[in-house]
Enzyme design. Sequence first.
Site, mmCIF file in Angstrom:
data_model
loop_
_atom_site.group_PDB
_atom_site.id
_atom_site.type_symbol
_atom_site.label_atom_id
_atom_site.label_comp_id
_atom_site.label_asym_id
_atom_site.label_seq_id
_atom_site.Cartn_x
_atom_site.Cartn_y
_atom_site.Cartn_z
ATOM 1 C CB SER A 9 -2.177 -1.715 -0.528
ATOM 2 O OG SER A 9 -0.821 -1.446 -0.294
ATOM 3 C CG HIS A 34 -2.115 1.537 -3.792
ATOM 4 N ND1 HIS A 34 -2.285 2.753 -4.104
ATOM 5 C CD2 HIS A 34 -1.602 1.673 -2.423
ATOM 6 C CE1 HIS A 34 -2.094 3.642 -3.575
ATOM 7 N NE2 HIS A 34 -1.588 3.081 -2.333
ATOM 8 C CG ASP A 36 1.303 1.911 -0.391
ATOM 9 O OD1 ASP A 36 1.015 2.931 -0.724
ATOM 10 O OD2 ASP A 36 0.886 0.906 0.005
ATOM 11 C CG MET A 38 6.192 4.230 1.942
ATOM 12 S SD MET A 38 5.577 3.517 3.599
ATOM 13 C CE MET A 38 3.882 2.984 3.308
ATOM 14 C CG HIS A 67 0.485 6.499 -2.341
ATOM 15 N ND1 HIS A 67 -0.325 5.830 -1.200
ATOM 16 C CD2 HIS A 67 0.477 7.725 -1.929
ATOM 17 C CE1 HIS A 67 -0.542 6.916 -0.412
ATOM 18 N NE2 HIS A 67 0.129 7.945 -0.673
ATOM 19 C CG MET A 69 3.165 7.888 1.014
ATOM 20 S SD MET A 69 2.741 6.438 1.944
ATOM 21 C CE MET A 69 2.772 5.489 0.462
ATOM 22 C CG MET A 142 -2.989 9.546 2.598
ATOM 23 S SD MET A 142 -2.514 7.839 1.873
ATOM 24 C CE MET A 142 -2.505 6.816 3.368
ATOM 25 N N GLY A 147 2.324 5.474 5.982
ATOM 26 C CA GLY A 147 3.561 4.915 6.556
ATOM 27 C C GLY A 147 3.334 3.318 6.633
ATOM 28 N N GLY A 150 -2.610 -1.986 7.824
ATOM 29 C CA GLY A 150 -3.161 -2.448 8.893
ATOM 30 C C GLY A 150 -3.476 -1.536 10.053
ATOM 31 C CG ASP A 176 -3.841 3.949 0.601
ATOM 32 O OD1 ASP A 176 -3.842 3.157 0.966
ATOM 33 O OD2 ASP A 176 -2.915 4.464 0.029
ATOM 34 N N GLY A 178 -7.170 1.308 5.901
ATOM 35 C CA GLY A 178 -8.268 0.702 6.515
ATOM 36 C C GLY A 178 -9.362 0.289 6.053
ATOM 37 N N GLY A 198 -5.118 -3.143 1.657
ATOM 38 C CA GLY A 198 -4.033 -4.191 1.830
ATOM 39 C C GLY A 198 -4.217 -5.347 2.642
ATOM 40 C CB SER A 199 -4.194 -5.538 6.317
ATOM 41 O OG SER A 199 -4.741 -4.473 6.484
#
Length: 225
Positions: A9, A34, A36, A38, A67, A69, A142, A147, A150, A176, A178, A198-199
């Site tokens: 991400s 990916h 995001d 938003m 993605h 949002m 999800m 939003g 992390g 998507d 965690g 991501g993180s």
Amino acid sequence: MVKPKIAPSMLSSDFANLASEAERMIRCGADWLHMDIMVSHFVPNLTIGAPVIESLRKHTQAYLDCHLMVTNPIDYVEPFAKAGASGFTFHVEVSKDNWQELVQKIKSKGMKPGVSLKPGTPVEEVYPLLDGDNPVEMVLIMTVEPGFGGQKFMPEMMEKVRVLRKKYPSLDIEVDGGLGPSTIDLAASAGANCIVAGSSVFGAPDPAHVISLLYKSVENAQKSS
Ligand code: DX5
Ligand code: ZN
């Protein structure tokens, strides 16, 4: 069997160096990137729009897994197609009235249509989008409230993945939020094959190692299923 796809991400990347971050992820073995998108009407955050996708597209051939949002995805189909998006995933919560038109439009612009569900949305809500004449080609479950990167993985979402995998053996099922070395086995054994991270990828000293670990977990789960 559906192919594993690992999608870092880019929300966790250094946005000031997006092109080189994208290149670094592809070099590290990423299958997709990916993205995001938003707006604050839908999530408590604001990120990037079509102009950023357009700029990035000039620097990479990679599959851009967008993605959205946003509350009005249909308004973004054309700009994102023009900008060079590859996948266009919208949220079912905001598309109940016009998903047929939306999916049709996404396909006609040469993008892969996907539908996403927030944690509180029951999985049954996407069945009509998969069972009709003009189905979506990916479901994004999800595993955090959309939003922010992390956040903590919600294992209780795996039931949705299991139910979907049983009903649709050849569907791309993406998770998507965690995802990382400590949660991937739960998602992989439930049947997810597209993994957004991501993180856990960007925060690792060796992102290539994490990407390969995620990939192998999906592969192993598929072999033993
Ligand atoms: C959250 C986004 C995710 C986020 C995942 O709303 O959709 O793609 O970047 O980040 P991690 O992997 O850090 O949870
Ligand atoms: Zn996302």
